[in-house]
Design an enzyme around this catalytic site. Structure first.
Site, short mmCIF file in Angstrom:
data_model
loop_
_atom_site.label_atom_id
_atom_site.label_comp_id
_atom_site.label_asym_id
_atom_site.label_seq_id
_atom_site.Cartn_x
_atom_site.Cartn_y
_atom_site.Cartn_z
N GLU A 50 0.87 -1.19 0.00
CA GLU A 50 0.00 0.00 0.00
C GLU A 50 0.90 1.23 0.00
OE1 GLU A 50 -2.57 -0.09 3.39
OE2 GLU A 50 -3.63 -1.89 2.73
N ASP A 61 -5.28 9.58 9.87
CA ASP A 61 -3.89 9.20 10.12
C ASP A 61 -3.40 9.70 11.47
OD1 ASP A 61 -3.88 8.10 7.61
OD2 ASP A 61 -3.02 9.86 6.64
#
Length: 278
Positions: A50, A61
């Site tokens: 990824e 995040d």
């Protein structure tokens, strides 16, 4: 359509083992080093890669991956350069699946149709777009499927049985189960809770289920991989990269090896899950 993702998971199923899925931010700490690191991942045991698309407002995040995105943006990384990174990787590796992960805004600005054509020709296999719910499938999910890309959806501990069919409806490639509620890198994954969650998702789909968030050590990777079709590690690899940089945040002679060595160690953990099951 059959993608590299489908082929890889079919191969691993025949071997009776789970996938080790790595996440790193495109262009961190700079485009050239980033390409070198990503090229080293399959040799170190990564089955699926990824790659994060840097974005200025990455709401899901944690601090480590946010900082990685900022380092990449500071080094001049763009979505166009992210696709060039994939193209560079594909010169030497036509088998390892590549998934781009991030947010819709940069793709929208780039232009959806242009992005899908460019991503496919660069060698991208799938997309994980964290801020596009199933209700907005017309925006990117359905066009991506038509372009021959897998659209991988996130399921979380709060995705109940009523919501799950909608989440899975147009998902392909694999399902990404987020093992903890919150931001990346926050806590450790609980393997017994993961086992129950994966079993619940599998009642609704035949797709492989990969588990991410909260996997930092070979031991946790092994425990999670014994319950799922794949274990995803991001924050730990991003931290290893960051800890190898100099005081100005630039790559050193240790940077590529720091990530490759941790990747190899985590990959052994995932592969150990198969041996434990035998």
């Amino acid at each position: 359509m059959t993608t590299r993702i489908d082929i890889r998971f079919a191969e691993l199923a025949k071997q009776g083992r789970s996938a080790f899925v790595t996440f790193l931010m495109a262009g961190d700490p700079d485009p050239a080093t980033s390409l070198e690191i990503i090229k080293a991942l399959p040799k170190s045991g990564a089955d699926v890669i990824e790659i994060g698309m840097p974005f200025t407002d990455p709401m899901a995040d944690g601090p480590s991956i946010q900082a990685a995105g900022l380092r990449a943006l500071k080094a001049g990384m763009t979505l166009k350069k992210t696709l060039e990174l994939v193209r560079g990787f594909r010169k030497d590796d036509n088998a390892t699946p590549i998934v781009l992960m991030g947010y819709y805004n940069p793709i929208y600005i780039y232009g959806v149709d242009k992005f899908l054509v460019d991503a496919k020709s660069a060698g991208v296999d799938g997309l994980i777009i964290v801020d596009l719910p199933p209700e907005e499938d017309d925006e990117l999910c359905l066009p991506a499927m038509k372009a021959g890309l897998n659209f991988i959806r996130l399921a979380t501990p709060t995705t109940d049985d009523k919501r799950l069919p909608a989440v899975l409806a147009n998902t392909s490639g694999f399902v990404y189960y987020v093992s903890i509620t919150g931001i990346t890198g926050a806590a450790a994954a609980d393997s017994s809770a993961v086992s129950e969650a994966v079993a619940r998702i599998k009642r609704h789909t035949k797709l492989p289920v990969c588990v991410g968030f909260g996997i930092r050590t070979p031991e946790t990777a092994r425990a999670i991989a014994s319950h799922a079709n794949g274990a995803v590690v991001g924050t730990a690899l991003v931290d290893a990269l960051k800890n190898s940089l100099d005081a100005d945040g630039r790559a050193t002679a240790k940077t590529v090896n720091a990530v490759a060595e941790l990747t190899a160690s985590l990959a052994q953990g995932v592969k150990g899950a198969q041996q434990a099951a035998e």
